[in-house]
Write an enzyme that holds these catalytic residues in place. Structure first.
Site, PDB file in Angstrom:
ATOM      1  N   GLY A  31       5.959  -4.134  -0.849  1.00  0.00           N
ATOM      2  CA  GLY A  31       4.517  -3.995  -1.044  1.00  0.00           C
ATOM      3  C   GLY A  31       4.061  -4.515  -2.391  1.00  0.00           C
ATOM      4  O   GLY A  31       4.892  -4.836  -3.258  1.00  0.00           O
ATOM      5  N   GLN A  32       2.743  -4.589  -2.603  1.00  0.00           N
ATOM      6  CA  GLN A  32       2.263  -5.202  -3.834  1.00  0.00           C
ATOM      7  C   GLN A  32       2.585  -4.363  -5.076  1.00  0.00           C
ATOM      8  O   GLN A  32       2.955  -4.915  -6.117  1.00  0.00           O
ATOM      9  CB  GLN A  32       0.768  -5.518  -3.746  1.00  0.00           C
ATOM     10  N   THR A  35      -4.702   8.175  -4.495  1.00  0.00           N
ATOM     11  CA  THR A  35      -5.872   7.313  -4.382  1.00  0.00           C
ATOM     12  C   THR A  35      -7.162   7.982  -4.824  1.00  0.00           C
ATOM     13  O   THR A  35      -7.283   9.218  -4.777  1.00  0.00           O
ATOM     14  CB  THR A  35      -6.018   6.864  -2.909  1.00  0.00           C
ATOM     15  N   TYR A  38      -7.622   8.449   5.926  1.00  0.00           N
ATOM     16  CA  TYR A  38      -6.686   7.955   4.923  1.00  0.00           C
ATOM     17  C   TYR A  38      -6.687   8.857   3.692  1.00  0.00           C
ATOM     18  O   TYR A  38      -5.624   9.291   3.220  1.00  0.00           O
ATOM     19  CB  TYR A  38      -7.045   6.522   4.540  1.00  0.00           C
TER      20      TYR A  38
END
Length: 286
Positions: free
Chosen positions: A10-11, A100, A124
């Site tokens: 992943g990034q 997040t 999410y």
């Protein structure tokens, strides 16, 4: 120190694999070896590797798709971190986890602090909040870094999407009433490494004294429209940019109107963070 790094393809995981190298032996795994939707395999890999530290940037990040796959999002974003926390505690290891800005409702202007009331507006965000809560409840030594609007020069993200669309279209219509701070994946990785370097030299009480939730996002704020404007200017692309309201771009998952994170706690204790404009310039010139 043996470090188990998840989500290596992943990034953020890709950047972490580089930035963590000086801190110990990094065992980087991706979804092929450790699929987070298969909890038995998550547990098996941890027991095989027996790390002193688990760093978990892996996540279910398809915000709109999560609305139709809530159980999968919950398994990857909440149940898998709970297993990691349980296994880390059993080993006497520590856990670094990423969360997040979407854990907040985002209905009020201003930057959110770590202790502000949460209240996710979508599936999410709810799954990520559940992951945080599971880690805290486990009693494991932990750091939870909440970040926002993550981008980089690999994977799927807003920056790469806008660069592609600007080459294909004469006009882009971009939401201008959602506020946040774009954060480069390398900023997240390098800041994590700086914090963990302090942890390594901090003695037995370091995690007890310094563990917990921290906001880790670029400084300043903008909108998706403002971010796009800066991207196009940096890339030298001439494309007509039209600001629109969120209501003109309906999507399955409701987004926070205000999801700026106050990173003062992290900066006061560990390291400075760049502005989003400075990070964007460095990212696109690297």
């Amino acid at each position: 120190m043996k470090i188990l790094l998840t989500g290596a393809s992943g990034q953020v995981g890709h950047e972490l694999e580089r930035s963590l190298q000086g801190l110990g032996q990094v065992v980087a795994v991706d979804r092929r070896r450790m699929p987070l939707d298969q909890l038995d395999l998550v547990r098996q890999v941890i027991r095989e590797e027996q790390p002193q530290l688990i760093v978990n940037p892996a996540a279910y990040t398809a915000v709109d798709q999560a609305e139709s796959e809530p159980q999968l999002a919950q398994r990857i974003n909440a149940e898998a971190p709970a297993v990691m926390a349980e296994e880390a505690k059993r080993l006497g290891a520590a856990l670094v986890h990423y969360s997040t800005d979407y854990v907040f409702p985002g209905d009020q202007p201003g930057a959110r602090r770590e202790g502000d009331a949460t209240g996710p507006a979508n599936v999410y965000g709810a799954s990520k909040l559940a992951g945080e809560q599971a880690i805290i409840a486990s009693g494991v030594a932990h750091l939870i870094f909440r970040t926002s609007w993550v981008y980089g020069m690999r994977g799927k993200n807003f920056l790469l999407t806008m660069l592609r669309l600007a080459q294909e279209r004469e006009e882009l219509r971009v939401v201008a009433d959602q506020h946040g701070a774009p954060t480069w994946s390398r900023t997240i990785a390098d800041s994590t490494a700086l914090v963990l370097a302090q942890a390594r030299g901090g003695g037995e009480r370091w995690w007890q004294d310094n563990g917990g939730i921290y906001h880790l996002a670029s400084q300043g704020e903008t909108t998706w429209h403002g971010f796009t404007e800066a991207i196009l200017a940096q890339a030298g692309i001439d494309c007509r940019l039209v600001p629109i309201a969120s209501s003109e771009y309906p999507v399955p998952a409701r987004r926070p109107q205000y999801s700026v994170l106050d990173s003062g706690k992290l900066m006061g204790r560990f390291c400075n963070l760049p502005t989003w404009q400075e990070s964007l310039r460095l990212c696109m010139s690297s």
